[in-house]
Design an enzyme around this catalytic site. Structure first.
Site, short mmCIF file in Angstrom:
data_model
loop_
_atom_site.label_atom_id
_atom_site.label_comp_id
_atom_site.label_asym_id
_atom_site.label_seq_id
_atom_site.Cartn_x
_atom_site.Cartn_y
_atom_site.Cartn_z
CG ASN A 151 -0.23 -0.44 3.11
OD1 ASN A 151 0.43 -1.14 2.54
ND2 ASN A 151 -1.19 0.36 3.14
N GLY A 227 2.24 -5.63 7.68
CA GLY A 227 1.28 -6.64 7.08
C GLY A 227 -0.17 -6.90 7.76
CB SER A 228 -2.63 -9.51 7.08
OG SER A 228 -1.90 -11.07 6.65
CD GLU A 247 4.02 -0.56 13.41
OE1 GLU A 247 3.18 -0.79 13.12
OE2 GLU A 247 5.20 0.03 14.07
CG LEU A 248 0.67 -7.27 12.73
CD1 LEU A 248 0.22 -8.11 14.03
CD2 LEU A 248 1.50 -7.47 11.63
CB CYS A 281 -1.56 0.45 8.49
SG CYS A 281 -1.04 -0.83 7.81
CD GLU A 375 -6.67 -3.40 8.05
OE1 GLU A 375 -5.72 -2.51 8.17
OE2 GLU A 375 -5.86 -4.40 7.84
#
Length: 473
Positions: A151, A227-228, A247-248, A281, A375
């Site tokens: 992204n 990511g996820s 970082e989710l 995010c 999300e």
């Protein structure tokens, strides 16, 4: 256009390639190498062998490499933005903004390279500590495995390799499969900027092959992943004693208090919800508006949403373009259908053309719906009515995620309550949760991950603290 892996300063081919397609037009734009265990192993070994050279490099030299990179990127900003628009379907105006931020991120990294230091400790504060001097230093952690998402493929790469180089580490980078071109572009500029061979290695391919090997290899000292949550949890389980920064996901919320000037905030809220097709995010996904201003907010928000321009990412007039894949279109259409069947109102949007989902506003959505509790990562925003700010606090906190949240209020006591009661990594007072500048500490709680990015804070994660004690007795 056939691309190559970067391993130990050399661009090498592979036996297999995959075709990279434009998310917007569906046209083939490049042939991307598919690395096997062999190439991944070579990349890790190159980083491992170069780690001592990078660790011994003086801070001013590491800073100079990063400064040179930011200058080269500034000179090629237009080309960089075109790459982002092509591989990620990012509207060109948004792409240019990302390139500008990336330049700034590398500048921050260059500055922070010169500020890595420890502190002295008064050991005589403890009995038995008399006659001793103590100080701490920070040393590079070694080899860093960086796994990045699609992204913000240029700036989120910068948030990993920038602080890694600043701290004197080496890197094995696996960029997202849909957006490797921007990573290769930066790697070329870093070679030009004077980064030693082997300090950065870029390997593309399957997450199961490349990603798993990076995570499990004992020569890799740290994993930094964006990511996820599912993949993040899997990485955490496989990483053993490695340092890990994750970082989710998120489903960020904003609270609109009564007495707020709605006209002043509408444009900002629409941008927060729909910038980069909502594939952010900290995209604004949930709005909790006080019942006294709810109707006015909804009316003006929908009016502003319907003025957005949807189309070709290369057109400067475009506000929204295609989602990253057709799978995301199928998923979001299914979630919208579930919301409608669950009693929610689709106030505007919900239509699809190709890989474009039109900006969608949903009202009266139950908290159990996927569009509420998961999300969406798409141009979908929910607006819900609340009777009190306390109710809004509870609804924002009623989430698996906790990255950032925002509140608009004219009441200082309400603002201070929000700062205290919202269970997130960052609280934005009188702003959307989508606010980020690149040197602030950025990260979340709960399933939003752990560890912090932002150059100074990332460097802390990417260095080891060493204690030195002198006995003068």
């Amino acid at each position: 256009m056939k691309k190559s892996l970067l391993i130990n300063g050399e661009w090498i081919g592979t036996d297999q390639y995959t075709t990279l397609y434009s998310p917007f037009s569906g046209e083939a734009i490049a042939e991307i190498p598919t690395a096997t265990e062999k190439e991944t192993n070579q990349a890790i070994e190159a980083a491992y062998q170069t780690r001592n050279q990078m660790a011994k490099m003086p801070a001013h030299q590491r800073a100079k490499i990063l400064e040179s990179l930011s200058q080269l990127l500034e000179q090629k900003a237009e080309e960089a933005a075109q790459i982002l628009a092509l591989e990620a379907a990012k509207p060109i105006t948004t792409a240019k903004s990302e390139v500008f931020r990336t330049i700034e991120t590398y500048k921050f990294a260059a500055e922070e390279a010169k500020r890595i230091h420890g502190e002295t400790l008064p050991l005589d504060a403890a009995q038995g500590g008399e006659g001793r001097i103590a100080y701490t230093t920070r040393e590079p952690i070694g080899v860093i495995g960086a796994i990045t998402p699609f992204n913000f493929p240029m700036n989120l790469v910068a948030h990993k390799i920038g602080p890694a180089i600043a701290a004197g580490n080496t890197i094995v980078l696996k960029p997202a499969s849909q957006t490797p071109l921007s990573a290769f572009f930066i790697a070329e500029l870093l070679q030009e900027a004077g980064l030693p061979n082997g300090a950065l290695n870029v390997v593309t391919g399957s997450g199961i092959v490349v990603g798993d090997q990076i995570v499990s290899d004992e020569r890799v000292n740290m994993i930094t992943f964006t990511g996820s949550p599912n993949v993040g949890i899997d990485i955490r389980n496989k990483a053993g004693l490695k340092r890990v920064t994750l970082e989710l996901g998120s489903n960020a919320g904003v609270i609109i208090d009564k007495g707020v000037d709605i006209d002043k905030i509408i444009s900002r809220c629409v941008t927060g919800a729909f910038s980069n097709q909502g594939q952010v995010c900290i995209s604004l996904q949930r709005v909790y508006a006080h019942e006294e201003i709810y109707n006015e907010f909804v009316e003006k928000f929908i009016e502003a949403t319907n003025k957005l321009t949807v189309g070709n990412p290369l057109d400067p007039e475009t506000d929204l373009s295609a989602l990253i894949s057709s799978n995301d279109i199928h998923r979001t259409v299914e979630w919208i259908r579930e919301a409608r069947e669950g009693g929610a109102d689709i106030a505007t949007g919900g239509e699809v053309t190709g890989n474009i989902l039109y900006p969608t506003v949903i009202l009266n959505a139950e908290p159990s719906l996927k569009v509420s509790c998961q999300e969406v990562f798409a141009p979908i925003v929910l607006i819900n009515k609340v009777r009190s700010i306390e109710e809004a606090f509870e609804l924002v906190n009623d989430s698996r995620y906790g990255l950032q949240a925002g509140i608009y209020t004219e009441n200082v006591h309400t603002a201070l309550d929000a700062a205290e009661k919202l269970h997130v990594g960052g609280v934005m007072i009188n702003d959307i949760p989508t606010f980020r500048v690149d040197h602030m500490p950025y990260g979340g709680v709960k399933e939003s991950g752990f560890g912090r990015e932002g150059l100074k804070y990332a460097i802390e994660e990417m260095t080891e603290l060493k204690l030195v004690v002198w006995n003068r007795n």
